[in-house]
Design an enzyme around this catalytic site. Structure first.
Site, mmCIF file in Angstrom:
data_model
loop_
_atom_site.group_PDB
_atom_site.id
_atom_site.type_symbol
_atom_site.label_atom_id
_atom_site.label_comp_id
_atom_site.label_asym_id
_atom_site.label_seq_id
_atom_site.Cartn_x
_atom_site.Cartn_y
_atom_site.Cartn_z
ATOM 1 N N GLY A 108 17.109 61.303 41.773
ATOM 2 C CA GLY A 108 17.064 59.891 42.122
ATOM 3 C C GLY A 108 16.157 59.134 41.171
ATOM 4 N N GLY A 109 16.288 59.417 39.877
ATOM 5 C CA GLY A 109 15.359 58.870 38.901
ATOM 6 C C GLY A 109 15.800 57.604 38.210
ATOM 7 N N THR A 110 16.792 56.909 38.762
ATOM 8 C CA THR A 110 17.311 55.732 38.069
ATOM 9 C C THR A 110 16.638 54.431 38.487
ATOM 10 O OG1 THR A 110 19.097 55.456 39.700
ATOM 11 C CG2 THR A 110 19.572 56.815 37.747
ATOM 12 N N SER A 111 15.809 54.470 39.512
ATOM 13 C CA SER A 111 15.142 53.244 39.970
ATOM 14 C C SER A 111 13.937 53.618 40.817
ATOM 15 C CB SER A 111 16.102 52.354 40.788
ATOM 16 O OG SER A 111 16.468 53.001 41.996
ATOM 17 N N GLY A 112 13.152 52.608 41.163
ATOM 18 C CA GLY A 112 12.084 52.770 42.132
ATOM 19 C C GLY A 112 11.078 53.848 41.797
ATOM 20 N N TYR A 123 16.544 58.278 59.985
ATOM 21 C CA TYR A 123 15.780 58.280 58.749
ATOM 22 C C TYR A 123 14.445 59.002 58.933
ATOM 23 C CZ TYR A 123 13.190 56.481 54.716
ATOM 24 O OH TYR A 123 12.430 56.368 53.581
ATOM 25 N N SER A 135 7.999 60.189 53.986
ATOM 26 C CA SER A 135 7.836 58.776 54.330
ATOM 27 C C SER A 135 6.785 58.618 55.410
ATOM 28 C CB SER A 135 9.159 58.199 54.846
ATOM 29 O OG SER A 135 8.968 56.921 55.450
#
Length: 259
Positions: A17-21, A158, A145
């Site tokens: 998940g390294g494309t944002s944030g 979640y 989280s």
């Protein structure tokens, strides 16, 4: 496990998940230290954009992979093995959000969130194991989280997946210690990312949220990246099976009533 004498240029780290944030910020932080970084994402256009933003040449490998699909993770491991031969660290960051009242939760929504946030994290580590073993050990960081620590209406599925992630860090931290692999989790609070803006689209709602944070501000992706980089490094070589909450005091403290 790598020692402090291991040059950063010899380290290879996977960020799912390294494309944002938080994933993108962590990849940038690791590249700044001199490491080689593998980033994943589900969308080719976003991967291309991330590669341009990171601009790291052959020290960066961008691979299309869906964390919810174990076959994708197996192909990812094969690709990393062919390119670098090992992994020194993993940030299992890929995740999806979903917030709705219990009576509106569907089976499809449950499967979507658990498939990425829990199954995806477990199988990311599972397929990375041979590559970590090839490096003689390493460090794994799982993205949990703050919602696993406090009840948040509408976050039943979640938050449950994030509690599961925290449990994985404890269990795998114990199970993999003999292989010189450390496993920890981080629990970000309110971090301003694309996911945050999707969950809280109205800027007018940001100020009340900020009011719950004792430090008086929302977090940034860079706040998380600094902690993840520390846990992935040998500076944290005696830390495993822990959860570090990065939340400006949201979980353990009340904001000052005197301002």
């Amino acid at each position: 496990m790598n020692t402090d004498r291991t040059p950063a240029a010899d380290r290879t780290v996977l960020v799912t998940g390294g494309t944002s944030g938080m994933g993108l910020a962590t990849a940038r932080r690791l590249l700044a230290d001199g490491s080689r970084v593998v980033v994943t994402g589900r969308d080719d256009a976003r991967l291309d954009r991330a590669a341009r933003l990171l601009d790291a040449g052959d020290r960066l490998l961008a691979v299309r992979a869906d964390a919810a699909v174990p076959a994708d993770l197996a192909r990812l491991a094969d690709t990393v093995r062919e390119r670098y031969g090992k992994l020194d660290g993993v940030f299992a960051n890929a995740g999806v959000a979903g917030f709705r009242p219990l009576e509106e939760v569907t089976e499809d929504e449950f499967d979507r969130i658990t498939g990425t946030n829990l199954k995806g994290v477990l199988f990311t580590v599972r397929h990375a194991l041979p590559l970590l073993d090839a490096a003689g050990g390493g460090s794994v960081v799982l993205n949990a989280s703050w919602t696993q620590h406090r009840g948040l209406p509408g976050a039943a599925v979640y938050a449950a997946t994030k509690a599961g992630v925290r449990s994985l860090a404890r269990t795998l931290g114990s199970e993999l210690a003999g292989r010189r692999i450390r496993v920890n989790s981080v629990s970000p609070g309110y971090i301003v990312t694309e996911m945050f803006h999707r969950a809280v689209p109205d800027p007018a709602d940001h100020e009340p949220i900020r009011g719950h944070v004792p430090l008086g501000r929302l977090g940034t992706a860079e706040d998380v990246a600094e902690t993840v980089a520390f846990l992935l490094s040998d500076r944290s070589s005696y830390i495993t099976a822990q959860d570090i909450v990065i939340d400006g005091g949201l979980v353990p403290a009340f904001p000052s009533l005197t301002g």
